[in-house]
Every structure is written in structure tokens, then in C-alpha cells.
Design an enzyme around this catalytic site. Structure first.
Site, PDB file in Angstrom:
ATOM      1  N   HIS B 217       0.688  -0.972  -0.034  1.00  0.00           N
ATOM      2  CA  HIS B 217      -0.218  -0.311   0.079  1.00  0.00           C
ATOM      3  C   HIS B 217       0.686   1.056  -0.224  1.00  0.00           C
ATOM      4  O   HIS B 217       0.643   2.375   0.453  1.00  0.00           O
ATOM      5  CB  HIS B 217      -1.170  -0.044   1.449  1.00  0.00           C
ATOM      6  CG  HIS B 217      -1.739  -0.897   1.339  1.00  0.00           C
ATOM      7  ND1 HIS B 217      -0.942  -1.918   2.407  1.00  0.00           N
ATOM      8  CD2 HIS B 217      -2.740  -1.191   0.631  1.00  0.00           C
ATOM      9  CE1 HIS B 217      -2.148  -2.988   2.034  1.00  0.00           C
ATOM     10  NE2 HIS B 217      -3.231  -2.522   1.002  1.00  0.00           N
ATOM     11  N   GLY B 397      -0.377   5.476   3.455  1.00  0.00           N
ATOM     12  CA  GLY B 397      -0.716   6.428   2.239  1.00  0.00           C
ATOM     13  C   GLY B 397      -2.272   7.216   2.300  1.00  0.00           C
ATOM     14  O   GLY B 397      -2.767   8.153   1.594  1.00  0.00           O
TER      15      GLY B 397
END
Lengths: 576, 576
Positions: B217, B397
Site C-alpha cells: 500500500h 498513505g
């Protein structure tokens, strides 16, 4: 950028070896590429495809039942050599004739054409198909002058399915051409790709812009427009391709089409799916039904950021072949009848004839040839980046790398030959063969033929004189003109070859000392080369590539004059 | 970077729709993801996989005979919501029970777990598998605490093949866990990825370095080392994975292994093949035989430049399942028995119950709730980038984007409810459900449960008092602690929730004016949040992620305190 490599010069070979190692059920590596690991029926037409590397899954990813029998894999973005193509065909042939299919690029046409000649001379029925689907690269009335891009997938799949169905070589050839002539592609680039080991991309697209009409060897597009949304990009591509759509009913066109939405490298598949929605909507609006479309990375250009759309306007015959089963590493569909593993007959490199020792005088000359080639190799190393950039403006960016690969191979082969007591002629012929083999590409073929021609004139017995060397150079220039078909002014290497040989011969005839004659000839060559370089930088890449009436200029004239000047400056001919 | 998109917030939905449109023979889109377009035998265990988008071919690329029956597709890098998972399971269930399999991430565990509870309450036998193969994310003695990365491919393939073979849900579950527990992965990143519409990558790796132990990710690695050659990278990955290899003979381990060499995004397949040669050589040296290995893009992270290696140490049972036929968009092998197309029963979004009007006082309060949510939405828009960057240091994020998606959905749902005369309680419950639905991820679930708890306390009849609002906040904090299991000091949102509610309640009890009490509580929350932010920036990302004894800190504490402060500053509670 390309990040994972060992020795950049062996990138392509290592990649093919890795494919065959990871997927031994599909692929066996042979000299020059790879062939099916499974047996094909005796008498089946063999489809051998190929081109430069850096285009995965092109070309070895398509080897297997229902598609290709073999793939010829050149260096990155460089056409394979004729001997590579010859080797793969020999390992792939089933006795039913061979269809050699590749994109329509000068280097590929040259090398595959040479291989086809040699194979025909041996009694193998070889047909060649130059795929030409890129609408941006030539007008519609010059269909077969276009570049080949993602249309390869269609043409190879159709031809492979036809071969699998047991059709004759005449039928396979005709179907491949039919598929080609009904296929249209257009692409856009958002940023350029980086060759393994290179410091920076072959080109950049300004932020917020996209470059329309990209090629698959890092050629930028022919004009730039502001970057659009996914739907906007889809519209641009659909508009471009549909501009040449036939009316439904014409030549059996059913309104059904193969549709390929292709990512060139760093555009990810989810982005392609987002874009696909609009492509499908637009096609639906004009009554086109996609038939088993493919969305993904089908024909890449290393890590180029770009996307292309391909349509093939189907008739019933082509649709049957498109939907037929296929089983390769990168393209699988339906159930293929079980195939037995086979041991590939010949995977070794071609053997050279033993060397007959030359005379003492010619052996001394051979030593000078080795020294000259060593110097040329050094120059190609020093100038690789400069030549690559010049080529990226005008062509496909591989010239610097190709020259280095070629000169390195030639130097090595010459050294080996000279150590085995070869005369100058044999040393040069060996060096020429290796130059073509190591470099591939157009320039590889041309330099190979030049060294071979020079070796033929010098022979293995006589010492060199000013006249024999000038005659040898003239023979080399003739060989290039015969092979490449270019005339002075076409913005190719011939532009500097012709003034070079003319200046050299007349100065030698006029009694000028040879070393001085060589320097005069180098100056003349360089003046011509400067015109090429100037021409390219004056027009800028877009206008060069957009001007279809010109051949694509290459920096062959520049590299030739650089090398000749270096030989003169080093005093190579001071003793003549 | 991600270049082709329309509205970034609908990227994931459009991508799934595009897949189903391009490959209707494989996939039918439903609310929350996609299911097989083909019928499965009645009573067959259904395998439903899922997670965030941005990981193609994960997850919808693996839906088809021999692998998954459905895929739940969240927003980019955000876990899907419980209602999405519920919806896909309902469309995929064949009456034989359902195995829900996903990577071991907090948000996925939370939402899939909630969906499983709801489905079990309806009488469906649901088992959950949290894939945990990343050796860099927890020590070997905490195997099932690790993150799931490319091991998903193995676990899903094994479970899918077991379901296809007609095994019971107990057997499928046990085989999936066996595959998981014998699988190890390690990855390296060379550069970060960029979310659709974002201005820059989630992280950068310094030139010439590589970051070891990347997540999928956009989590950077846990330490950096100088960039190696392809062979050097292969050695690093092989060393990392083989450190946990069992001895041949242990638990039926045959010395044969599944081997996956995976490109995360912009590492091209030819680079992977070059790297493969060394992987194969190293495995051969220690007597490991790869069984139908896969080299390519198997589990991506948008356009991240990275590569990962996965090994599964096989016994005979697992090998049989790994080599079984499979027919999905992205993974095809062998011949799968022909399957009929089916019409998917239910693809519509879940319907809401009709709204019962609230009292006049509660409707007035609902209007204030709408205003407060509008303000919160504006704050999440303003702070999205800041929160995203903070999360990229410590986590994956997606926090800034998730907060914006959630608050936007909640505001819209609240407005609709209030316009339909809902009281404050119903307005908040609707807003909470939509926050979880729109945001996905851990924070989506937590914020959804907070709004729902507050709504439960406020109800649809009574006006708000200082005490009821303070009690509602306390109920919200309890809900988060119950759901997430975090304690103060774990560097999660709880760190600021607890001082917030404690300060608020005691100030209100002590007779402080509510608006002032809120500001005191906000200050306390912010002090705690500052500690989290400071902790992250002091340690730097490598040491945060490398410290396995800590949970991964998230910026939930920061976003919470920002929002509470904004509410106070806007005078939201001045009239209380």
C-alpha cells in the site's frame, strides 16, 4: 527507468534465458531466441516472429500452440541479426514452410529478408509479413509503409491459428496479410523509456502534455496536446482509429472487431480498465461489437508511459481464428490439445570454419586491423550517449548502443582471428560477421557488410597499398548502397560514405600521401554528417517524424565520420 | 504516477466496471466488487477474496473457476466496507459456506470481520483467512501477525482449487491456513507510487538505494541498502525468504516449492526474467525445485517500482491444488470444464429503511449535525494532503483520502436524512453508515461507529444538553475501543479520544460552559496527537516500521483533534 539488470549488453539474452527457465513447459531457448518446448505436427506451417527486445510479451511470450513456433529476440530495441533469425527458423521448422512475421522497421526488414534468402537457398519455403498497423506513421494510401506496433498481436494470433488449423503456407500468408490490412492502431505517450544502464529516458514529454503517435522503440509522438482525462484519451484514440473504419458490409466486415487496449509500460492495468469504459461506449455508439477484447500489457516499450488502441475489422473467417484456443506464456485462451514435450534439435551457436593462416605480410596487416578496431570500439564507448540522444530525436534511440555492441563484438572476433594467424581479409570478414551479430539493427547489417567487403578486397596474402585500401573502401560503400538502397541526401550513412570514398580515391589517385588523403576524406564525411545533425536539430523531432515524405534520418553518417576521423588522428595510416 | 483517470474518487469503481465490461465471460460487477459470470455447482464452498484497489490483478483478476467466486474491491489502498463484503458474499454464495480471504491489515480484518458476523447471523457458515506472508513485518514466531502481500496468490489459488475439488468448508479453511503458514515473501522498493490525482508519490527512495521490506500500500521498506544488480537483488530476496525455509521432510515438505517473482508496478517483466535466472540458480543450489513458478505482475502497488519474491514450501497435497486448472482474467492454467453463463441474482445497492420523522427539537438538532458534518468535510478537504503525507511516513498513505471520502459521504447522507425530516439520532446513524461505506479502511469503520454511537445516545426526540452530548462522546469512544481493541499509548486514534472524552466529561460535570469544555477537551486531544506526530517524525519511517513491538502508528489521533478543534472554533456548541 530500467532498474534490474546485470550487464546491460546481455539484458536481452538473459531475459530470454530467464523466460525459458521459468516456463520450460512453453519455451526452449536457442541461439537467437526461443522455440516451442512442445512438438508440433509434422508438415505444419511454422510461424516465426521477432524483433528487438524490450517489448514483452513480444516476442517470446507468444510462443506456443495456437500462436508462434519460434521468436527471434534481438537486443533491446534493435532488430535481431540475420543469423539469429536463421537459427530460430531452423529450430522451429516443421517441414511445412515458414512464415516470418515482424514489424515493418528498416532493420528488421533487412535482417529477416537476408535470413529468408538464405533459407530459401536451402530449399525452405519462407514467406515474410511486415506488420504495418500504426496510423500515425504513414497516410492511409500507404498502408504497408506504416510501422508495426500492437497489431503484431492480431497478425501473429491469426497466422498462428491458421497454421494450427492445418492451413497451407499460401493460406497462412494470405490470412496474415488480410489481418494486417484490416488492423489500425494509434498510441499516445506521457513519458519516455530508459534503456538498461542508460542515465535518462530517450525522450521526455512536458508535464501536462501527451505525445500523439508514439512508436514502440522509444520514438516520441508526432505532435503534443494537453493531457486529458482517461475518457479524453479514449476519445482521441477512438477518433484516430475509427477515421479509417470501413463501412459495415464492406469486404465481409461484420461490425465486429478485435479491440486491444495496450499499456506501453508504466500505465497500470486498472488505468486501462478505467479508460476501457469510454472506448467501449464509443464503439457501441457506432455499432461496433468487441470480440474477446484484450486489455493489458500486450506490446510494451520498456517503461514508457503510454497507451495504444488497436482495432481489427473482422470478417467471419478472421473471427474464427481470433477466438481459437491459444496457449503461450502471455496469451492463453480456451483448451489446447495436450502437446508432448520435445527435445529441440539444435540450440548451439553456429560454428565457424577453421582459419587458414595468412601470409606474414597480411598477418602484420591483420594486427593493424585489430588495433584499428580496438580504437573504434573505444570511440563507440565514449560517444555512445551522444549518438543515442541524436538517434532518440530522429529515430529509435538505439544507435549508440548498437554501435558499441557491434564494435565490441568485431574487435573481439578480430583479435581471436588474428591470434589464430588469420590474414587481414579473414580477420575483417570474421569481424564483420560478428558486428552484424552483436549489434543487430540496420547499422549492424551495414557495418558488417562494410568490413566484409573490405576484407574481400584486402585478402589474406598481399600487403596493403594506398590504392588497395582506397579500393576496399569503395567496395564497402558499394555494398552499403546495394544492401540499404539509400542514395546521398536520404539522411542516412550514405550521405557521408559517398563523399568519403570519392575524396579518398581522387586524392590517392592524385598522389596525395595516404594519411593526408584519409584526413581530407574524413573532413568531407564530417561536413556531410554535420548537415544531417543540423537537419535533425533544426526541424526538431516532431517535424522530422511528421514529415512522411522523408525517410527517417539516422545518425549513421555522424558515427561513421567520427570513427574515420579518429582513425586518421591516431595515425593509423601514417606508414602507408 | 497514475495518469489515466476521470474522477479520482471513482477510480476503483470504474476500474472494476471496466474489467467486467472487457471480460464479461469472466466477471459480473455487483455492489462492492464482482463475482463470477459463470455458474458454480450448488453446494460448492464459495471463496470470496478482497481488499483495497490498486493491486491488480488483485483482486477481481482472480475471479473464475478454480480460484475465487467473488472479489470485494475497496477504494485505492483502502479496505472495502463491511457492507461491500456482505454484498459480494450474498452474490457469490453457492449454499456451501463461504471462505472470506484477505490480507492481514487492520481495516480489512475489521470490515470483513463485521461482514462475517452479519452473514453468520443470517445462517451462512463464514470462515475468515487473514493472509500473512511478509517476513519483514513481524518476527517468525508471530507468523500470523504479519502483513499479507503476494502470498495472497498462493492462498487464494489453493483455497479455490480445494473448493473446486468439492472439499468441505472445514477442509478448504484448513488448506488455506496450511498454504498461508508455509508461505514466505520479501520485497524491495526502488521508488514509491502515486495515488490517482495526487501530486507526488507516497514516498521516495534515494537514488542508488533500495528499500527492503516494502508493503503493497505504498508502505516503504524498513531499511535502505545500496541498489544492487539484478543478481544482487535476487540474492537479497532469496536470503530473506530462505532464512525461514523448513528442512526437507519436515511436515511433508518435499523440497518442491511454489515460487513467485512479482513486479510491483513499473519493474518490467523482462527485468524480472533477468532476475529470475539468479533466483533459480540459488534455489537449485539448496535443492529446491520450483513447481510451475510465476514471473510477472501478480500483486501490484499502483506504479511502485519494486519486486518481491514468494516461496511456498509444498507437500503433495498443496502441490496438487497449486497445479490444478484455473481460468480467470489474470491467471489461466490448463483446461477448465466448460461453465454456463449465469445471471447474477442481486447487483443492486442495499436499500435503506424509510425515515420516521423526529421531534421538532431533534430535527433542529439534526440541522446542526448537518452543519457540523459540512464543516468537517471542508476540513478533510483542506487537510487531505497533510494527513496523507503523515500516513505515508507511518502507514499506507490513504488516511487523508479516506477521511475526505468518509466525511463527504457522511455529510451527504446526513443532509438527505435531515431533508426527509429525520431526527438527530437517525441523521447521525445514516451518516455513520455512509462514512464507513465511503471511506472503507480502519478509520472509516471507527468513524462510522462513532457517529452511530452518538446518534444512539441523542435519539430522535430529545433536544441536546451538555450532559447528553458529553455522554454521547463517551459512548463513541467506548465503541472505538471495543471495535479496534487499541489502548491509549498504542499510537492510534484512541490516544486522543481518551483525553478528549475524559476532559470533556469532567469539565461538564464541574459546571464549565459546554463550549469552553469542548475547547479544553480539544486542547487535550491535540496535545496527545502532537505526541503521535512527533513520535513518527522523530523516529523516521524506517525505525517506526522496523520496531515490531509497536503497532503501526496512524494519524487518526491527528485528524480527530483537528476536526474537534475546528468544531469548537466554529462556535458549533456556543448555544449549548
Amino acid at each position: 527507468m530500467t532498474r534490474l539488470f546485470n550487464d546491460p549488453s546481455s539484458f536481452a539474452t538473459e531475459a530470454v534465458a530467464g523466460m525459458a527457465s521459468a516456463y520450460p513447459q512453453y519455451l526452449t531457448a536457442v541461439h537467437g531466441g526461443a522455440v516451442r518446448a512442445t512438438a508440433s505436427p509434422q508438415g505444419q506451417v511454422a510461424l516465426v516472429v521477432g524483433g528487438g527486445s524490450g517489448h514483452y510479451p513480444a516476442f517470446a511470450g507468444w510462443v506456443g500452440p495456437g500462436m508462434a513456433h519460434g521468436a527471434v529476440c534481438g537486443n533491446v530495441f534493435a532488430s535481431p541479426s540475420a543469423s539469429q533469425a536463421y537459427s530460430v527458423v531452423k529450430a522451429a521448422d516443421n517441414g511445412g514452410g515458414v512464415v516470418l512475421a515482424y514489424g515493418n522497421y528498416a532493420g528488421d526488414v533487412l535482417h529477416f529478408g537476408q535470413a529468408a534468402e538464405r533459407l530459401r537457398a536451402e530449399g525452405i519455403d519462407v514467406r515474410t509479413i511486415e506488420v504495418s498497423d500504426d496510423v500515425a506513421s504513414a497516410p492511409a494510401d500507404q498502408l504497408r509503409k506504416r510501422r508495426g506496433v500492437c497489431g503484431d498481436v492480431v497478425v501473429f494470433k491469426i497466422a498462428g491459428a491458421a497454421a494450427e488449423a492445418g492451413k497451407s503456407i499460401d493460406e497462412v500468408e494470405a490470412l496474415a496479410w488480410k489481418a494486417n490490412d484490416r488492423t489500425r492502431s494509434l498510441g499516445v505517450a506521457f513519458d519516455g523509456c530508459t534503456l538498461p544502464g542508460a542515465g535518462e529516458p530517450l525522450f521526455h514529454v512536458p508535464a501536462g502534455q501527451m505525445s500523439v503517435g508514439l512508436g514502440v522503440h522509444g520514438e516520441p509522438g508526432i505532435y503534443e496536446v494537453p493531457m486529458g482525462s482517461a475518457a479524453g484519451v479514449a476519445d482521441l484514440l477512438v477518433d484516430g482509429v475509427l477515421a479509417e473504419a470501413p463501412a459495415i458490409g464492406t469486404d465481409g466486415y461484420t461490425g465486429r472487431a478485435i479491440v486491444l487496449l495496450n499499456g506501453l509500460g508504466t500505465i497500470k492495468v486498472e488505468e486501462l480498465y478505467v479508460t476501457w469504459n469510454r472506448v467501449a461506449e464509443r464503439l457501441s455508439q457506432v455499432g461496433i461489437t468487441p470480440v474477446l477484447p484484450e486489455v493489458g500489457e500486450l506490446m510494451t516499450s520498456l517503461d514508457m508511459a503510454g497507451v495504444s488502441l488497436t482495432l481489427t475489422f473482422l470478417d467471419d473467417e478472421l473471427e474464427t481464428l481470433w477466438t481459437a484456443p491459444v496457449d503461450t506464456i502471455a496469451f492463453r485462451r480456451g483448451a489446447v490439445t495436450h502437446r508432448e514435450h520435445r527435445d529441440v534439435a539444435s540450440a548451439e551457436e553456429p560454428h565457424a570454419e577453421p582459419i587458414v593462416p595468412g601470409s606474414e605480410a597480411s598477418r602484420a596487416l591483420a594486427a593493424k586491423v585489430v588495433t584499428a578496431l580496438q580504437l573504434m570500439q573505444q570511440v563507440t564507448v565514449d560517444k555512445e550517449e551522444e549518438l543515442g540522444h541524436l538517434d532518440a530525436i530522429a529515430g529509435d534511440g538505439d544507435h549508440g548502443q548498437g554501435m558499441r555492441f557491434g564494435a565490441t563484438g568485431a574487435f573481439s572476433a578480430a583479435k581471436d582471428a588474428a591470434q589464430a594467424d588469420a590474414g587481414a581479409g579473414t580477420t575483417l570478414v570474421r569481424a564483420g560477421a560478428q558486428w552484424a551479430e552483436s549489434a543487430g539493427g540496420t547499422s549492424g547489417a551495414l557495418w558488417g557488410s562494410m568490413l566484409t567487403a573490405i576484407g574481400g578486397v584486402l585478402g589474406d596474402q598481399e600487403p596493403a597499398t594506398a590504392t588497395t585500401v582506397a579500393d576496399a573502401v569503395a567496395a564497402a560503400v558499394s555494398a552499403v548502397q546495394r544492401l540499404g538502397g539509400a542514395k546521398p541526401g536520404d539522411k542516412t550513412i550514405v550521405d557521408s560514405l559517398v563523399p568519403f570514398t570519392q575524396t579518398l580515391s581522387s586524392a590517392v589517385e592524385g598522389g596525395t600521401r595516404f594519411a593526408d588523403a584519409w584526413r581530407q576524406a574524413s573532413d568531407a564525411a564530417q561536413a556531410a554528417a554535420d548537415q544531417t545533425a543540423d537537419f535533425v536539430s533544426r526541424l526538431g523531432r516532431s517535424r522530422v517524424l511528421g514529415n512522411k515524405s522523408l525517410g527517417v534520418p539516422d545518425p549513421g553518417a555522424v558515427s561513421f565520420s567520427l570513427l574515420m576521423k579518429a582513425l586518421g588522428d591516431a595515425g593509423t595510416f601514417d606508414a602507408l
